[in-house]
Design a protein around this motif. Sequence first.
Motif, PDB file in Angstrom:
ATOM      1  N   LYS A 193       0.995  -0.705   0.013  1.00 33.22           N
ATOM      2  CA  LYS A 193      -0.230  -0.346   0.083  1.00 33.22           C
ATOM      3  C   LYS A 193       1.222   1.975  -0.164  1.00 33.22           C
ATOM      4  N   GLY A 230       1.961   1.955  -3.578  1.00 41.85           N
ATOM      5  CA  GLY A 230       1.006   2.682  -4.354  1.00 41.85           C
ATOM      6  C   GLY A 230       0.713   1.697  -5.057  1.00 41.85           C
ATOM      7  N   VAL A 231       0.537   0.501  -4.932  1.00 34.65           N
ATOM      8  CA  VAL A 231       0.587  -0.841  -5.887  1.00 34.65           C
ATOM      9  C   VAL A 231      -1.228  -0.468  -6.131  1.00 34.65           C
ATOM     10  N   HIS A 232      -1.701  -1.182  -7.221  1.00 32.17           N
ATOM     11  CA  HIS A 232      -3.052  -1.471  -7.366  1.00 32.17           C
ATOM     12  C   HIS A 232      -3.858  -3.155  -7.386  1.00 32.17           C
ATOM     13  N   MET A 264      -5.710  -5.688  -7.390  1.00 35.60           N
ATOM     14  CA  MET A 264      -6.621  -6.482  -8.189  1.00 35.60           C
ATOM     15  C   MET A 264      -6.767  -7.902  -7.702  1.00 35.60           C
ATOM     16  N   GLU A 282     -11.392  -9.879 -12.020  1.00 36.60           N
ATOM     17  CA  GLU A 282     -10.638  -8.593 -13.152  1.00 36.60           C
ATOM     18  C   GLU A 282     -10.412  -8.327 -14.093  1.00 36.60           C
ATOM     19  N   PRO A 334      -4.249  -1.429 -15.345  1.00 33.20           N
ATOM     20  CA  PRO A 334      -3.031   0.075 -14.465  1.00 33.20           C
ATOM     21  C   PRO A 334      -1.870  -0.211 -14.020  1.00 33.20           C
ATOM     22  N   LYS A 340       1.388  -0.908 -11.531  1.00 33.86           N
ATOM     23  CA  LYS A 340       1.284  -1.625 -10.362  1.00 33.86           C
ATOM     24  C   LYS A 340       1.047  -1.824 -10.294  1.00 33.86           C
ATOM     25  N   SER A 341      -0.313  -3.094 -11.208  1.00 33.73           N
ATOM     26  CA  SER A 341      -1.384  -3.569 -10.607  1.00 33.73           C
ATOM     27  C   SER A 341      -0.515  -4.979  -9.645  1.00 33.73           C
ATOM     28  N   ILE A 377      -8.913  -4.390   0.774  1.00 33.85           N
ATOM     29  CA  ILE A 377      -8.400  -5.041  -0.321  1.00 33.85           C
ATOM     30  C   ILE A 377      -9.094  -5.907  -0.679  1.00 33.85           C
TER      31      ILE A 377
END
Length: 198
Positions: free
Chosen positions: A11, A14-16, A18, A22, A38, A40-41, A66
């Motif tokens: 977190k 700054g990762v995304h 999923m 998805e 997106p 940095k997924s 998450i």
Amino acid sequence: AIMGKHIDLLKKEGVHFMTLEEFGKLLLQQQERDVRIPPKSVVIAISDVTAQNVKEVSDLLRLSAIPATVFLSTKELGMSGITEKTVLTLMANGLDLESGGHTGDDLRSLTNAQVELELTQSRKLLEEITKTPVTVVGYPEGGVNERVSDLAAKAGYLLGVAAAPDTTFERNQLLRMPSFVVPTTATDAEILSMVKGS
């Protein structure tokens, strides 16, 4: 506790986050139009969930807030195992529930008929409870080969997750996607190296 620490680290980076559900939907959309994943997924996928640890897994992911994918071995489902109520609670908490096979046996050691039964039975049981399509299989023990991935495609799976540690894969490997097994001894530097591919 260690998984929570790793999630907090990601977190901060700054990762995304999923789910594999998805990811699968994005792949299908890409057949119609230009859709990007997106930057940095990351997908957090959890296997080896049992009646003894399912509450701990559920609580951790709910508190972490998450999205994540949880692979369930359907032999664990039932009144004396992971109950239907627990499965529905996991879904209500926003988790993506996918197949971890039925018995948890390494599919590579089974006959074609046994692999087909493992994959179709697991998918059917999960779909009956969740009322949602199950399109991803987390191969038990991470074991997959071309024969098993072909049978997974035949059983209706879009994605399959193996235990081969790699940061890249191509479309022809969607049923043999690599993943990193994260040991409890993994350091912050090792986690970031896995995620960043360095």
